[in-house]
Design a protein around this motif. Structure first.
Motif, PDB file in Angstrom:
ATOM      1  N   GLN A 263      44.952 -38.893  98.208  1.00  0.00           N
ATOM      2  CA  GLN A 263      45.748 -38.240  97.153  1.00  0.00           C
ATOM      3  C   GLN A 263      45.421 -36.751  97.077  1.00  0.00           C
ATOM      4  O   GLN A 263      46.306 -35.915  96.876  1.00  0.00           O
ATOM      5  CB  GLN A 263      45.474 -38.918  95.811  1.00  0.00           C
ATOM      6  N   TYR A 264      44.143 -36.420  97.246  1.00  0.00           N
ATOM      7  CA  TYR A 264      43.721 -35.019  97.224  1.00  0.00           C
ATOM      8  C   TYR A 264      44.375 -34.235  98.364  1.00  0.00           C
ATOM      9  O   TYR A 264      44.926 -33.144  98.149  1.00  0.00           O
ATOM     10  CB  TYR A 264      42.196 -34.932  97.330  1.00  0.00           C
ATOM     11  N   LYS A 267      48.162 -33.809  97.662  1.00  0.00           N
ATOM     12  CA  LYS A 267      48.440 -32.897  96.544  1.00  0.00           C
ATOM     13  C   LYS A 267      48.188 -31.448  96.917  1.00  0.00           C
ATOM     14  O   LYS A 267      48.993 -30.556  96.599  1.00  0.00           O
ATOM     15  CB  LYS A 267      47.577 -33.289  95.344  1.00  0.00           C
ATOM     16  N   GLU A 268      47.088 -31.189  97.599  1.00  0.00           N
ATOM     17  CA  GLU A 268      46.722 -29.816  97.944  1.00  0.00           C
ATOM     18  C   GLU A 268      47.679 -29.188  98.959  1.00  0.00           C
ATOM     19  O   GLU A 268      47.818 -27.967  99.020  1.00  0.00           O
ATOM     20  CB  GLU A 268      45.290 -29.775  98.503  1.00  0.00           C
ATOM     21  N   ASP A 270      50.975 -29.959  99.145  1.00  0.00           N
ATOM     22  CA  ASP A 270      52.351 -30.162  98.659  1.00  0.00           C
ATOM     23  C   ASP A 270      53.040 -31.334  99.343  1.00  0.00           C
ATOM     24  O   ASP A 270      54.275 -31.367  99.481  1.00  0.00           O
ATOM     25  CB  ASP A 270      53.203 -28.893  98.861  1.00  0.00           C
ATOM     26  N   LYS A 272      52.706 -35.847  99.789  1.00  0.00           N
ATOM     27  CA  LYS A 272      52.789 -36.994  98.896  1.00  0.00           C
ATOM     28  C   LYS A 272      51.957 -38.138  99.467  1.00  0.00           C
ATOM     29  O   LYS A 272      51.896 -38.313 100.683  1.00  0.00           O
ATOM     30  CB  LYS A 272      54.247 -37.431  98.723  1.00  0.00           C
TER      31      LYS A 272
END
Length: 335
Positions: A263-264, A267-268, A270, A272
Motif C-alpha cells: 500500500q505504501y 500510494k507514494e 500515485d 493503487k
C-alpha cells in the motif's frame, strides 16, 4: 458488390415507392376505362382484325412506373462507401511487470496455483495493450530482467508462458524486484511509465530496501500498481520434495502478505494497491489496471464514395424515351 458498404444518403425518399401501388391501382381501375366510345347501329360493314398491340397498350404505363421507381431510388442517392483508416498513437505507455516466482507462488489457493493463474491473466492483459511496450522482471531471493521493454508482444507472451519457479534463490526480495523494474524504465522516453508489481509474501531478503526503490520510482515519475496475491487465512503451500518421486509435498500454512508495504509503494507513486484472493479477483484487477492506463490513439478515416444514382437516372431517361417512341409509333392508333 459488398452490400455491407452499401448505403443511401437520403433514405427518406424511398417512402415515395409506396405511392407506386396507388398509381397502378388508379390506372387499371380508373384510367384504363376512361376511353372515348362511339355507338353505331351495326358493325357489319367493319372488318374486325384483332391486334396484339392493343393488348400490349398497358406496357406504356408499366414503363412509366418503372422509370418513376428508378428516379425515386436515384433521389435516395445509393452509393458504396469504402473506408480506409490510419491510426496514430499519441501517447505510448511503457509497462514493466515485476512478477514474484518464489516457491510460494505454487500455493493452491488459486487454481491450479498462483503462478499459473497469474500467467493466464497476464497474457490476456498483454493482448489488450497492442500499442504499448512491455517488459518482464522476475524475482524471488534475487531478481533479473527476463525480457527488456519491447513492442513485440509475441516475445512478451512467450516469456510469461514459460515462467517457472526454482530458477532463483529462495525468499522474496520485493525491493530488488521493484528496483530491477525501475532500472528497466529509467531510460524510457515514454510519456507514461508503469510498473505492475505482484507478490504473495513479505520482503525477507535482498540488498535493496523496498522504500529506497520506491523513492527511485518517484524520482523517475513511475507509477506502481501493487498486487498481493493469495487468499485470506491459510493455503496449501509446498514445503519439500518427496525423496522417492521428486514431487512437491504440500501442507496448509498461514498466508502472509506485506500489505502495508504494498500500500505504501502504491500510494507514494500515485498507483493503487489490489488484493487478489481468487482467480476472478485477479482477472478483475488486471482488467481495472487496463482501464486505468489508457493509450491515447488518434484515428484518421478516409471515405471514398462511389455514387450509383447517375446510372439509375440514365436508365429512367432511356425508359421514358422508349415510352415516348412507342406511344407515337406502334401504339399511336390505340391512344
Amino acid at each position: 458488390m459488398n452490400w455491407n458498404n452499401f448505403e443511401f444518403l437520403h433514405p427518406q425518399f424511398l417512402w415515395l415507392l409506396f405511392v407506386l401501388p396507388l398509381l397502378i391501382v388508379w390506372y387499371f381501375l380508373i384510367k384504363r376505362n376512361d376511353i372515348a366510345t362511339l355507338t353505331i347501329a351495326s358493325t357489319k360493314g367493319f372488318e374486325l382484325k384483332p391486334s396484339i398491340w392493343s393488348k400490349l397498350k398497358p406496357l406504356l404505363y408499366v414503363l412509366r412506373i418503372v422509370a418513376i421507381a428508378l428516379l425515386i431510388v436515384a433521389l435516395a442517392r445509393p452509393r458504396i462507401v469504402s473506408v480506409s483508416q490510419h491510426t496514430k498513437t499519441n501517447k505510448g505507455i511503457d509497462i514493466v511487470m515485476a512478477i514474484d516466482v518464489s516457491a510460494s507462488m505454487l500455493a493452491r489457493d488459486l487454481k491450479p496455483n498462483r503462478l499459473e493463474a497469474l500467467k493466464s491473466v497476464a497474457v490476456q492483459f498483454v493482448n489488450q495493450r497492442p500499442n504499448d511496450r512491455i517488459g518482464i522482471v522476475v524475482y524471488a531471493g534475487e531478481s533479473y530482467t527476463q525480457t527488456p521493454i519491447t513492442s513485440d508482444k509475441r516475445i512478451v507472451i512467450n516469456t510469461i508462458s514459460n515462467l517457472k519457479w526454482g530458477e532463483l534463490d529462495g525468499g522474496t526480495a520485493i525491493g530488488m524486484g521493484l528496483g530491477s523494474a525501475v532500472n528497466r524504465l529509467k531510460e524510457s522516453k515514454a510519456i507514461s511509465k508503469v510498473i505492475i508489481l505482484l507478490t504473495d509474501g513479505v520482503n525477507n531478503t535482498g540488498f535493496v530496501d523496498p522504500k529506497t526503490a520506491t523513492e527511485l520510482a518517484i524520482g523517475l515519475g513511475i507509477k506502481v500498481y501493487t498486487i498481493g496475491i493469495g487468499t485470506n487465512g491459510t493455503a496449501s503451500f509446498p514445503y519439500a520434495k518427496d525423496p522417492k518421486t521428486g514431487q512437491l509435498l504440500f501442507r496448509s500454512s498461514p498466508v502472509e502478505i506485506d500489505e502495508e508495504l504494498l500500500q505504501y509503494i502504491a500510494k507514494e507513486t500515485d498507483g493503487k494497491y489490489f488484493r487478489a484472493t481468487d482467480n476472478t479477483k485477479l482477472k478483475a484487477i488486471y482488467a481495472e489496471i487496463n482501464k486505468l492506463e489508457k493509450t491515447e490513439i488518434e484515428e484518421f478515416r478516409y471515405y471514398n464514395y462511389q455514387e450509383k444514382y447517375r446510372l439509375l437516372v440514365l436508365l429512367a431517361g432511356l425508359i421514358i424515351l422508349i415510352e415516348i417512341v412507342l406511344k407515337h409509333t406502334i401504339f399511336r392508333s390505340f391512344i
